[in-house]
Design a protein around this motif. Sequence first.
Motif, PDB file in Angstrom:
ATOM      1  N   VAL A   1      68.250  38.930  13.434  1.00 28.75           N
ATOM      2  CA  VAL A   1      69.086  38.160  13.853  1.00 28.75           C
ATOM      3  C   VAL A   1      70.322  38.625  13.226  1.00 28.75           C
ATOM      4  CG1 VAL A   1      69.882  36.868  12.432  1.00 28.75           C
ATOM      5  CG2 VAL A   1      68.230  36.336  13.640  1.00 28.75           C
ATOM      6  N   ALA A   2      70.145  39.564  12.427  1.00 26.38           N
ATOM      7  CA  ALA A   2      71.571  40.456  11.760  1.00 26.38           C
ATOM      8  C   ALA A   2      72.625  41.473  12.329  1.00 26.38           C
ATOM      9  CB  ALA A   2      70.932  41.938  11.256  1.00 26.38           C
ATOM     10  N   GLU A   3      72.283  41.561  14.270  1.00 24.10           N
ATOM     11  CA  GLU A   3      73.400  42.117  15.211  1.00 24.10           C
ATOM     12  C   GLU A   3      74.118  41.357  15.894  1.00 24.10           C
ATOM     13  OE1 GLU A   3      71.957  43.908  19.162  1.00 24.10           O
ATOM     14  OE2 GLU A   3      70.601  44.661  18.293  1.00 24.10           O
ATOM     15  N   ARG A   4      72.909  39.769  15.662  1.00 31.68           N
ATOM     16  CA  ARG A   4      73.895  38.187  15.913  1.00 31.68           C
ATOM     17  C   ARG A   4      74.962  37.809  14.930  1.00 31.68           C
ATOM     18  NH1 ARG A   4      69.971  35.134  16.786  1.00 31.68           N
ATOM     19  NH2 ARG A   4      70.025  33.681  15.365  1.00 31.68           N
ATOM     20  N   VAL A   5      74.265  38.150  14.480  1.00 33.40           N
ATOM     21  CA  VAL A   5      75.285  37.845  13.164  1.00 33.40           C
ATOM     22  C   VAL A   5      76.810  38.895  13.162  1.00 33.40           C
ATOM     23  CG1 VAL A   5      75.288  37.430  11.064  1.00 33.40           C
ATOM     24  CG2 VAL A   5      73.897  36.687  11.606  1.00 33.40           C
TER      25      VAL A   5
ATOM     26  N   ILE B   1      75.511  36.599   6.604  1.00 36.57           N
ATOM     27  CA  ILE B   1      74.501  35.694   6.017  1.00 36.57           C
ATOM     28  C   ILE B   1      74.164  35.024   7.505  1.00 36.57           C
ATOM     29  CG2 ILE B   1      75.347  35.113   3.640  1.00 36.57           C
ATOM     30  CD1 ILE B   1      75.550  32.258   6.123  1.00 36.57           C
ATOM     31  N   CYS B   2      72.746  34.351   7.486  1.00 31.90           N
ATOM     32  CA  CYS B   2      72.190  33.532   8.739  1.00 31.90           C
ATOM     33  C   CYS B   2      71.162  32.215   7.684  1.00 31.90           C
ATOM     34  CB  CYS B   2      71.276  34.041   9.300  1.00 31.90           C
ATOM     35  SG  CYS B   2      71.022  33.820  10.828  1.00 31.90           S
ATOM     36  N   VAL B   3      71.800  31.077   7.995  1.00 29.32           N
ATOM     37  CA  VAL B   3      71.340  29.720   8.033  1.00 29.32           C
ATOM     38  C   VAL B   3      69.736  30.104   8.197  1.00 29.32           C
ATOM     39  CG1 VAL B   3      71.256  27.179   7.056  1.00 29.32           C
ATOM     40  CG2 VAL B   3      73.704  28.876   7.297  1.00 29.32           C
TER      41      VAL B   3
ATOM     42  N   GLY C   1      70.268  36.488   2.877  1.00 28.34           N
ATOM     43  CA  GLY C   1      71.037  37.219   2.934  1.00 28.34           C
ATOM     44  C   GLY C   1      71.923  38.575   2.994  1.00 28.34           C
ATOM     45  N   ARG C   2      72.612  38.851   2.562  1.00 27.72           N
ATOM     46  CA  ARG C   2      73.366  40.425   3.171  1.00 27.72           C
ATOM     47  C   ARG C   2      72.228  41.785   2.952  1.00 27.72           C
ATOM     48  NH1 ARG C   2      78.861  40.884   0.605  1.00 27.72           N
ATOM     49  NH2 ARG C   2      77.953  39.916  -0.707  1.00 27.72           N
TER      50      ARG C   2
ATOM     51  N   ALA D   1      68.883  40.600   2.988  1.00 28.28           N
ATOM     52  CA  ALA D   1      67.857  40.508   4.108  1.00 28.28           C
ATOM     53  C   ALA D   1      68.208  41.258   5.627  1.00 28.28           C
ATOM     54  CB  ALA D   1      67.733  39.215   4.049  1.00 28.28           C
ATOM     55  N   LEU D   2      69.317  41.204   5.919  1.00 26.86           N
ATOM     56  CA  LEU D   2      69.911  41.254   7.100  1.00 26.86           C
ATOM     57  C   LEU D   2      69.909  42.755   7.329  1.00 26.86           C
ATOM     58  CD1 LEU D   2      72.370  38.523   7.066  1.00 26.86           C
ATOM     59  CD2 LEU D   2      71.118  38.545   8.416  1.00 26.86           C
ATOM     60  N   ARG D   3      70.091  43.653   6.687  1.00 23.52           N
ATOM     61  CA  ARG D   3      70.819  44.241   6.206  1.00 23.52           C
ATOM     62  C   ARG D   3      69.753  45.952   5.990  1.00 23.52           C
ATOM     63  NH1 ARG D   3      76.897  45.474   3.301  1.00 23.52           N
ATOM     64  NH2 ARG D   3      78.017  43.969   4.461  1.00 23.52           N
ATOM     65  N   SER D   4      68.739  44.706   5.153  1.00 16.61           N
ATOM     66  CA  SER D   4      67.440  45.661   5.281  1.00 16.61           C
ATOM     67  C   SER D   4      66.248  46.816   6.298  1.00 16.61           C
ATOM     68  CB  SER D   4      66.189  45.184   4.679  1.00 16.61           C
ATOM     69  OG  SER D   4      65.302  44.030   5.358  1.00 16.61           O
ATOM     70  N   GLY D   5      66.728  46.051   7.691  1.00 18.90           N
ATOM     71  CA  GLY D   5      66.229  46.594   9.276  1.00 18.90           C
ATOM     72  C   GLY D   5      64.638  47.329   9.127  1.00 18.90           C
ATOM     73  N   LYS D   6      64.274  46.267   8.041  1.00 20.72           N
ATOM     74  CA  LYS D   6      62.979  45.307   8.216  1.00 20.72           C
ATOM     75  C   LYS D   6      62.612  45.021   9.414  1.00 20.72           C
ATOM     76  CE  LYS D   6      62.057  46.006   2.857  1.00 20.72           C
ATOM     77  NZ  LYS D   6      61.343  45.804   2.044  1.00 20.72           N
ATOM     78  N   SER D   7      61.565  45.173  10.620  1.00 25.04           N
ATOM     79  CA  SER D   7      61.390  44.099  11.835  1.00 25.04           C
ATOM     80  C   SER D   7      59.778  43.343  11.391  1.00 25.04           C
ATOM     81  CB  SER D   7      59.956  44.302  12.445  1.00 25.04           C
ATOM     82  OG  SER D   7      60.354  44.440  13.678  1.00 25.04           O
ATOM     83  N   VAL D   8      60.790  41.748  10.226  1.00 19.45           N
ATOM     84  CA  VAL D   8      59.710  41.050   9.816  1.00 19.45           C
ATOM     85  C   VAL D   8      60.274  39.842   9.923  1.00 19.45           C
ATOM     86  CG1 VAL D   8      59.381  42.063   7.426  1.00 19.45           C
ATOM     87  CG2 VAL D   8      61.383  40.830   7.556  1.00 19.45           C
ATOM     88  N   HIS D   9      60.216  39.141  10.524  1.00 13.23           N
ATOM     89  CA  HIS D   9      60.395  37.442  10.619  1.00 13.23           C
ATOM     90  C   HIS D   9      61.113  36.919   9.710  1.00 13.23           C
ATOM     91  CE1 HIS D   9      57.186  38.016  13.436  1.00 13.23           C
ATOM     92  NE2 HIS D   9      57.724  37.739  13.904  1.00 13.23           N
TER      93      HIS D   9
END
Length: 144
Positions: free
Chosen positions: A48-52, A58-60, A73-74, A76-84
């Motif tokens: 998602v982060a790559e697409r955003v 942000i992503c809704v 939010g920013r 979560a998107l930048r965390s790099g954690k491979s979670v859903h």
Amino acid sequence: MYHYVGGKADWGSFGLPLEGKADSSTRVGSITRADAPRCLPGELVPAVAERVGDEWQICVVTNEDGVVLGLLGRQALRSGKSVHAEDAMALGPRTIRPSARRDAIAERMRDEGITLLVVTHSDGVLVGVVRREDLAADRAVALP
């Protein structure tokens, strides 16, 4: 048994045209960004982060029907954690309707230090996002 009949408020909440002194041009729906990124709860956050990208940060998160479930939010998107997305999203983001008056929303965002608000229909379906910078760029609304 009760039969609900929608009124003017419901009409406006679905972004349908309003007339008069407070017509649709004075409402948030006229500047809502429908291109705001969205994702499904089961998507992995790094994808998602790559697409955003950098424009939104942000992503809704919506279900398959477009109903808003949360917001990535920013951080979560930048965390790099491979979670859903559903495991990283903030639940219950603030939402407004397309019929909200731009001047009132601009004031609210300024007073509360809000940078964006999610815009939904009254049934919770995503319309888009309004950003403070979009309101500031809007000549009809003056932000101090």
